[in-house]
Structure formats: C-alpha cells, structure tokens
Design an enzyme around this catalytic site. Sequence first.
Site, short mmCIF file in Angstrom:
data_model
loop_
_atom_site.label_atom_id
_atom_site.label_comp_id
_atom_site.label_asym_id
_atom_site.label_seq_id
_atom_site.Cartn_x
_atom_site.Cartn_y
_atom_site.Cartn_z
N GLY A 23 1.09 -0.79 0.19
CA GLY A 23 -0.58 -0.22 -0.03
C GLY A 23 0.37 1.33 -0.25
O GLY A 23 1.12 0.91 -0.83
N PHE A 24 0.78 1.71 1.15
CA PHE A 24 1.64 2.93 1.21
C PHE A 24 0.82 4.01 -0.13
O PHE A 24 1.68 4.36 -0.28
CB PHE A 24 3.18 2.53 1.62
CG PHE A 24 3.83 1.79 2.51
CD1 PHE A 24 4.01 2.77 3.32
CD2 PHE A 24 4.04 0.41 1.74
CE1 PHE A 24 4.50 1.65 4.70
CE2 PHE A 24 4.19 -0.40 2.80
CZ PHE A 24 4.95 0.16 4.34
N HIS A 25 0.12 4.41 -0.29
CA HIS A 25 -0.35 5.73 -0.67
C HIS A 25 -1.90 5.88 -0.71
O HIS A 25 -2.55 4.95 0.36
CB HIS A 25 -0.60 5.22 -1.87
CG HIS A 25 -1.39 3.41 -2.70
ND1 HIS A 25 -0.64 2.82 -2.27
CD2 HIS A 25 -2.80 3.73 -2.80
CE1 HIS A 25 -2.21 2.05 -2.51
NE2 HIS A 25 -2.71 2.13 -3.02
N ALA A 26 -2.31 7.11 -1.49
CA ALA A 26 -3.85 7.14 -0.92
C ALA A 26 -4.17 7.47 -2.26
O ALA A 26 -3.22 7.81 -3.17
CB ALA A 26 -4.43 8.97 0.08
#
Length: 132
Positions: free
Chosen positions: A47-50
């Site tokens: 992930g590590f995102h928006a």
Amino acid sequence: MQIKLLPLQTHGDERGSLIALEQDKNIPFEIKRVYYLFNTGSNVRRGFHAHKNLTQVVIAVRGSCRFLLDDGKEKITLLLDNPAQGLLIDSCIWREMYDFSEDCVLMVLANHLYDESDYLRNYDEFLNLYGK
C-alpha cells in the site's frame, strides 16, 4: 473517516457458499476495475498510498491481513478476515496492508481504471493536503 465495513450476503447450502457482487447494490459504485493480491509474505507491508479520487471495496476472499487507515486526522487499524465482508475505502485515505496470512487473497473493486496521477505516494504530501 470515510471507511465502512459492508456486509455481503452469503447464499449457500451443503454444496458450498456464494456471494454475488453487484454494482450500485452491495458495491456502492460502478465497478471499473478488479484486481487481487496473493502470495504476499507475512513480513511484507503493501500500500503506502492514498488516492485523490478513487474509491475501493477490498475483500479478503481467503485468509486475512491487517489494514492501517489514515485520513490525516485519525488512524485506525483493523483485521480483514471475513469473505462475507467488504471494506469500503473512500478517496483521500492513506492505506497500508500488513500481517498477511500465508493463504491471503485480497480482491479489490475500484470505481476508476488505473491512473498513476490519482496516487499520493508520499505521506508528507498526503498530510499537507488532508492533514490537520
């Protein structure tokens, strides 16, 4: 925070179980993209995102993993481990997935096609846009 656990109706008998996913019924948007993650190591974080505009429903169709969800003001963690439950994640929510079980398969339904420009991959930039 714009997340919600969605109950998904299970149909079944002695032959097994079935869940139907239908846009604008139990999935609250038009489905434009479906993908799934599997064979993810238990010590791997993803992930590590928006997303600026994308909304998703995530379903652990097998196994489990944990989510860290952050809207810039509040952080929550939750375990996704029920194939009869979807996790609705609206736009502007930072997400990280971790603690994958060996058999984990995560299916993701999205309301837009892939668009790299929709991603926020830098946490400081995310906080500047959506934080306190």
